[in-house]
Write an enzyme that holds these catalytic residues in place. Structure first.
Site, PDB file in Angstrom:
ATOM      1  N   HIS A  77       0.850  -1.193   0.000  1.00 45.94           N
ATOM      2  CA  HIS A  77       0.000   0.000   0.000  1.00 45.94           C
ATOM      3  C   HIS A  77       0.884   1.241   0.000  1.00 45.94           C
ATOM      4  O   HIS A  77       1.881   1.291   0.716  1.00 45.94           O
ATOM      5  CB  HIS A  77      -0.893  -0.006   1.244  1.00 45.94           C
ATOM      6  CG  HIS A  77      -2.083   0.880   1.146  1.00 45.94           C
ATOM      7  ND1 HIS A  77      -1.982   2.257   1.124  1.00 45.94           N
ATOM      8  CD2 HIS A  77      -3.419   0.607   1.064  1.00 45.94           C
ATOM      9  CE1 HIS A  77      -3.197   2.780   1.039  1.00 45.94           C
ATOM     10  NE2 HIS A  77      -4.089   1.807   0.996  1.00 45.94           N
TER      11      HIS A  77
ATOM     12  N   ARG B 210      -7.346  10.143  -0.163  1.00 47.29           N
ATOM     13  CA  ARG B 210      -7.101  10.554  -1.552  1.00 47.29           C
ATOM     14  C   ARG B 210      -8.415  10.673  -2.316  1.00 47.29           C
ATOM     15  O   ARG B 210      -8.554  11.499  -3.215  1.00 47.29           O
ATOM     16  CB  ARG B 210      -6.170   9.548  -2.236  1.00 47.29           C
ATOM     17  CG  ARG B 210      -4.723   9.693  -1.785  1.00 47.29           C
ATOM     18  CD  ARG B 210      -3.832   8.627  -2.394  1.00 47.29           C
ATOM     19  NE  ARG B 210      -3.970   7.343  -1.687  1.00 47.29           N
ATOM     20  CZ  ARG B 210      -3.914   6.160  -2.269  1.00 47.29           C
ATOM     21  NH1 ARG B 210      -3.747   6.074  -3.573  1.00 47.29           N
ATOM     22  NH2 ARG B 210      -4.032   5.057  -1.556  1.00 47.29           N
TER      23      ARG B 210
END
Length: 524
Positions: free
Chosen positions: A230, A253
């Site tokens: 990740h 995000r």
């Protein structure tokens, strides 16, 4: 927990064994949400999503087995609605994560969604255990061996307080992956030794127990080499080398967070696939920062304040303060945001949902996205399809197409920001025990192993070589439900047949009877 609650709903009895001192595992850490296509929540927001669109996104995102992707996606709406309706959960907020063509990742207004969902499931099972004999939960119980009768799995052995105990019945394995299995003979060392140096977001319990026990009796595995790194593990400034790190939710995000390199420049599509964003980080200069402007932070403020309280995110009153701390000219941050703003404005003409949640909602009232979109807009390739005007991401071949909570560069100097230093971390194992659409483990000849089921991260083949954000909690719930129903069917068949294992094909009528017995449990 999804499997155990499903068994109870169908009138069966369940025993849940957990080697940790408390239940929850990595699921309680899940920070972005759970995906659902065609949910009641989406419909109230006029989001034109359905299982077919979701399946296409999941297959493009990395999944290689359409039959498993279909189960995951086609069950998503009903199972997310099950969580909301049966457990009275708040999953009223919806975001678009990387690789998704529609906003479909559900979360509530407070707390991490994984914590919200998992605790609700735990509390319901605990309540059933307290008031009936339908459920038992035993912690500090380390299952180490599957008990067989011929090919069939008929129970397990576990250790607790120095004693070995046997339990009998169909088994559902749901002990997660091997993202914290760092020993020299570990699955990680065997299949991905190149990742051993990285930190992890996984709890120390994640050592691949279910996979190892399945292999010991001849169960097939798949995709063990596919370990997801990740891109946004959170670095604590006073302990930068910690092996276990908090995860910055991908939803940060999704609401508009930007990823900047050491020079204050964007270098990727923040909403690209996780493997893609990580790959672009390897090519650029650290330290990397995840930056949320005021509008983005306000949309996910519980997360931002939680991370700030943990010391892994910092609040900056102004962009000037941020630039000073980064050691870059304020003009650099102004230019970076201005380029992003201008690209979004150009993209807005092609994708009317481009700017902000309010514009998104209003446009959807009058215009379907597929009818409004111009796939030829922009000079650079976009992900998941079409073109983009965003040069920093477009030149990577996976350009940004969806923009949210953007700000004009002229506002940066005085704008407040929430910012975290981020680094790639071992996060999720796509591989595990190979299974059927009914969550049955199979052997190396492709035949189902009677009495053995798998769900969640322990199951392999569902996500292929890359998992899309929000599909992990969904995988747990969907295949937990599938496994619970299949195990309940089999247990009923064993009782009805009285002579060994009964073929599952004859059990579905019995399941209808069991479903009618669920009312008593549902009133608890």
């Amino acid at each position: 927990m999804s499997a155990a609650n499903t068994v109870v709903e169908l009138g069966g009895r369940s025993l849940l064994l957990d080697k940790s001192s408390f239940c929850g595992g990595n699921s309680t850490k899940a920070t972005s949400g759970i995906n659902g296509a065609g949910t009641k929540t989406q419909k109230t927001k006029s989001i034109p999503d359905n299982a077919e669109i979701f399946i296409a996104d999941t297959l493009k995102g990395g999944a290689k087995k359409p039959e498993l992707a279909k189960v995951l996606c086609a069950n998503s709406a009903a199972d997310v609605d099950w969580l909301v309706d049966k457990f009275d959960l708040d999953l009223s907020l919806v975001a678009r994560l990387g690789g998704h063509s529609q906003p479909r990742t559900h979360r509530g207004k407070e707390r991490f969604p994984g914590m919200t969902i998992t605790y609700a499931l735990i509390q319901m099972l605990e309540k059933v255990a307290e008031k009936t004999n339908r459920a038992r939960i035993i912690t500090k119980a380390e299952v180490f061996k599957l008990v067989q009768s011929g090919r069939a799995v008929v129970g397990c052995e576990y250790r607790k307080a120095g004693k070995v105990v046997k339990e009998f019945g169909p088994m559902v394995l749901a002990s997660g992956g091997f993202g914290a299995d760092f020993g020299s003979d570990s699955l990680l060392a065997t299949y991905r030794p190149d990742l051993l140096h990285l930190p992890t977001t996984n709890g120390e319990h994640c050592t691949g127990d279910a996979i190892k026990m399945g292999e010991a009796i001849g169960a097939a595995t798949i995709d063990l080499e596919w370990v997801q790194v990740h891109p946004t593990g959170l670095v604590k400034p006073d302990d930068p080398d910690a092996k276990v790190k908090f995860l910055a939710a991908e939803a940060l995000r999704g609401v508009g967070g930007l990823v900047l390199d050491a020079n204050g420049q964007r270098f990727c599509n923040e909403l690209g696939r996780r493997d893609y964003v990580t790959g672009e980080m390897w090519k650029n200069k650290p330290p990397f920062r995840l930056c949320l402007n005021r509008a983005a932070a306000d949309e996910i403020i519980w997360h931002a304040k939680h991370y700030t309280g943990r010391g892994v995110m910092k609040f900056y009153p102004t962009g000037e303060d941020l630039a000073k701390d980064m050691g870059v000219p304020i003009q650099t941050l102004i230019d970076t945001h201005q380029k992003h703003f201008e690209a979004a404005k150009k993209q807005e003409k092609d994708r009317p949902d481009a700017i902000g949640s309010s514009a998104f909602s209003s446009v959807l009232q009058t215009c379907r996205l597929d009818a409004c979109a111009d796939p030829d807009g922009g000079p650079l390739p976009a992900y998941p399809s079409g073109k983009t005007w965003d040069e920093p991401s477009g030149k990577t071949g996976s350009g940004k197409k969806f923009f949210h909570n953007i700000i004009d560069g002229s506002k940066v100097a005085s704008e407040p920001f929430y910012v975290a230093i981020i680094t790639p971390v071992i996060h999720y194992c796509m591989g595990g025990l190979e299974c059927t659409v009914d969550a049955e483990c199979i052997d190396k000849t492709g035949k189902a192993i009677p009495g053995l089921y798998v769900a969640g991260e322990a199951a392999g083949g569902i996500h292929g070589n890359n998992r899309l954000g929000g599909n992990s909690l969904l995988d747990c719930v969907v295949f937990g439900r599938v496994a619970g129903k299949a195990a309940c069917d089999l247990a009923v068949g064993m009782r009805m047949g009285r002579m060994g294992w009964v073929k599952r094909e004859v059990l579905h009528g019995v399941t209808k009877v069991q479903e009618n017995q669920a009312n008593m449990v549902n009133t608890i």
